[in-house]
Design an enzyme around this catalytic site. Structure first.
Site, PDB file in Angstrom:
ATOM      1  CE  LYS A  42       0.795   1.225   4.520  1.00 28.65           C
ATOM      2  NZ  LYS A  42       1.582   2.366   4.930  1.00 28.65           N
TER       3      LYS A  42
ATOM      4  CG  ASP B  51      -1.185  -0.417   8.031  1.00 32.75           C
ATOM      5  OD1 ASP B  51      -2.048   0.392   8.413  1.00 32.75           O
ATOM      6  OD2 ASP B  51       0.009  -0.117   7.862  1.00 32.75           O
TER       7      ASP B  51
HETATM    8  P1  ATP Z   1       3.926  -0.496   8.163  1.00 30.91           P
HETATM    9  O1  ATP Z   1       3.942   0.364   6.970  1.00 30.91           O
HETATM   10  O2  ATP Z   1       2.703  -1.376   8.292  1.00 30.91           O
HETATM   11  O3  ATP Z   1       4.257   0.181   9.432  1.00 30.91           O
HETATM   12  P2  ATP Z   1       6.385  -1.499   7.216  1.00 30.91           P
HETATM   13  O4  ATP Z   1       6.048  -1.727   5.791  1.00 30.91           O
HETATM   14  O5  ATP Z   1       7.162  -0.282   7.558  1.00 30.91           O
HETATM   15  O6  ATP Z   1       5.066  -1.578   8.047  1.00 30.91           O
HETATM   16  P3  ATP Z   1       7.024  -4.265   7.506  1.00 30.91           P
HETATM   17  O7  ATP Z   1       7.708  -4.675   6.253  1.00 30.91           O
HETATM   18  O8  ATP Z   1       5.633  -4.678   7.710  1.00 30.91           O
HETATM   19  O9  ATP Z   1       7.179  -2.710   7.751  1.00 30.91           O
HETATM   20  O10 ATP Z   1       7.943  -4.795   8.683  1.00 30.91           O
HETATM   21  C1  ATP Z   1       8.031  -4.225   9.949  1.00 30.91           C
HETATM   22  C2  ATP Z   1       8.701  -5.242  10.860  1.00 30.91           C
HETATM   23  O11 ATP Z   1       7.772  -6.312  11.043  1.00 30.91           O
HETATM   24  C3  ATP Z   1       9.943  -5.886  10.262  1.00 30.91           C
HETATM   25  O12 ATP Z   1      11.091  -5.207  10.641  1.00 30.91           O
HETATM   26  C4  ATP Z   1       9.893  -7.310  10.772  1.00 30.91           C
HETATM   27  O13 ATP Z   1      10.683  -7.434  11.933  1.00 30.91           O
HETATM   28  C5  ATP Z   1       8.446  -7.539  11.207  1.00 30.91           C
HETATM   29  N1  ATP Z   1       7.716  -8.556  10.406  1.00 30.91           N
HETATM   30  C6  ATP Z   1       6.884  -9.483  10.906  1.00 30.91           C
HETATM   31  N2  ATP Z   1       6.367 -10.242   9.943  1.00 30.91           N
HETATM   32  C7  ATP Z   1       6.849  -9.802   8.784  1.00 30.91           C
HETATM   33  C8  ATP Z   1       6.665 -10.206   7.439  1.00 30.91           C
HETATM   34  N3  ATP Z   1       5.897 -11.235   7.097  1.00 30.91           N
HETATM   35  N4  ATP Z   1       7.288  -9.485   6.493  1.00 30.91           N
HETATM   36  C9  ATP Z   1       8.070  -8.433   6.846  1.00 30.91           C
HETATM   37  N5  ATP Z   1       8.312  -8.040   8.098  1.00 30.91           N
HETATM   38  C10 ATP Z   1       7.704  -8.715   9.074  1.00 30.91           C
END
Ligand code: ATP
Length: 315
Positions: free
Chosen positions: A11, A149
């Site tokens: 997203k 989310d």
């Molecule tokens: P958001 O935008 O929802 O805050 P994000 O995109 O910044 O999230 P994600 O890639 O969702 O960040 O990852 C955040 C943290 O979640 C990672 O550093 C990791 O430790 C943890 N995590 C748990 N499950 C997953 C997964 N399936 N894929 C990626 N990260 C994961």
């Protein structure tokens, strides 16, 4: 059914308005999401899988990960896809087990909700694998418990989230939008970015207003007007993300200098999102951003696209 593969989109936030910090530590948000064509794939299979099993009650799940920054993704109960499988399995009424395999293309800790996307995909995949046929409302409820989310990754399209972001209303719209994402060479912790946003507000005395949806943004979406949309993009977390990762200000300026219709940090960052006027413009912008060396890599994508969708099953 022995395996089910679900494709799930990343997203981008078109508007992220962050209200004051609540007593429970969350913030009230107005979060306008758009699902874009940058996908993770999650395969749920019966039978032996790779990785350490995580067992809760009658449910066992294990996970393996390949692709974009796979090494940074947890392989235990901290993996959101594992948590989703455990939550779905708790509703099976019999012992169930699953081996999950995640093919990541969504940047990890990149502000594009990759973990939430994987959770939504695992929910849909396990529901199908185990023949649970959970009603849509129940899937949405489980999703909201897993993270703010996650419901949007089930829904896809363009939608506005209120509350913590999890109370969703789909937004009708006519347009197709072309995006360039500039990936950073590091991740940003969502919790740290919110904390920095609170700290900045306290330090400057700039108290948060109650978050309201932008009427200009809504009108742009309704009209399918990319130029107007570009000018309406807004993210209250951007100043905090830029303070925590200073190179982002150069990345954003470079995109604007090369004719992006709009530029903003995606969610809590550090991925930067640029709206282009056409697929060709998106390609040119991606090349220009790479050439000036303001990011690790660029990806082009379009939106809106549907949420978590089954793309393959094997019997
Ligand atoms: P958001 O935008 O929802 O805050 P994000 O995109 O910044 O999230 P994600 O890639 O969702 O960040 O990852 C955040 C943290 O979640 C990672 O550093 C990791 O430790 C943890 N995590 C748990 N499950 C997953 C997964 N399936 N894929 C990626 N990260 C994961």
């Amino acid at each position: 059914m022995t395996s089910v593969t679900v494709r799930v989109p990343a997203k981008v936030n078109l508007q992220l308005a962050v209200g004051p910090r609540r007593d429970d530590g969350f913030h009230d948000l107005v979060n306008v999401f758009q699902a874009v064509s940058l996908f993770d794939e999650v395969t749920a299979s019966t039978g032996p899988g790779v990785g350490e099993p995580v067992t809760v009650g009658d449910v066992t799940a294990r996970v393996s990960v390949e692709g974009e920054a796979a090494g940074q993704v947890p392989l235990d109960e901290n993996n959101l896809a594992v948590r989703a499988a455990l939550a779905a399995g708790a509703r099976a009424g019999r012992p169930v087990d699953v081996a999950l395999h995640i093919r990541k293309a969504i940047p990890v800790a990149g502000g594009m909700a990759g973990g939430s996307a994987d959770a939504a995909a695992a929910l849909v995949a396990c529901d199908e694998l185990w023949g649970l046929a959970l009603p849509r409302d129940e899937l949405m409820e489980i999703a909201a418990d897993l993270g703010s989310d996650v419901p949007f990754a089930l829904l896809g399209g363009t939608a506005v989230g209120t509350g913590r972001g999890e109370k969703l209303t789909a937004l009708p719209g006519t347009g197709e939008y072309h995006w360039v994402f500039a990936l950073a060479d590091t991740g940003l912790s969502t919790a740290k970015v919110y904390a920095e946003c609170d700290r900045l507000r306290e330090a400057t005395g700039d108290l948060a207003a109650w978050p309201e949806i932008s009427e200009r943004l809504l009108a742009a979406l309704e009209a399918g007007d990319a130029k107007e949309l570009g000018e309406s993009l807004a993210n209250d977390l951007q100043p905090a993300a830029v303070l925590l990762h200073r190179p982002l200000s150069r990345t954003l300026s470079a995109g604007r200098d090369h004719g992006a219709l709009g530029a903003l940090v995606s969610g809590s960052g550090p991925t930067c999102a640029f709206l282009a006027g056409s697929p060709d413009h998106a390609q040119e912008l991606a090349l220009a951003l790479t050439a000036v060396g303001v990011c690790r890599a660029t990806v082009t994508a379009h939106g809106p696209v549907p949420g978590a969708t089954v793309i393959a099953t094997t019997a």
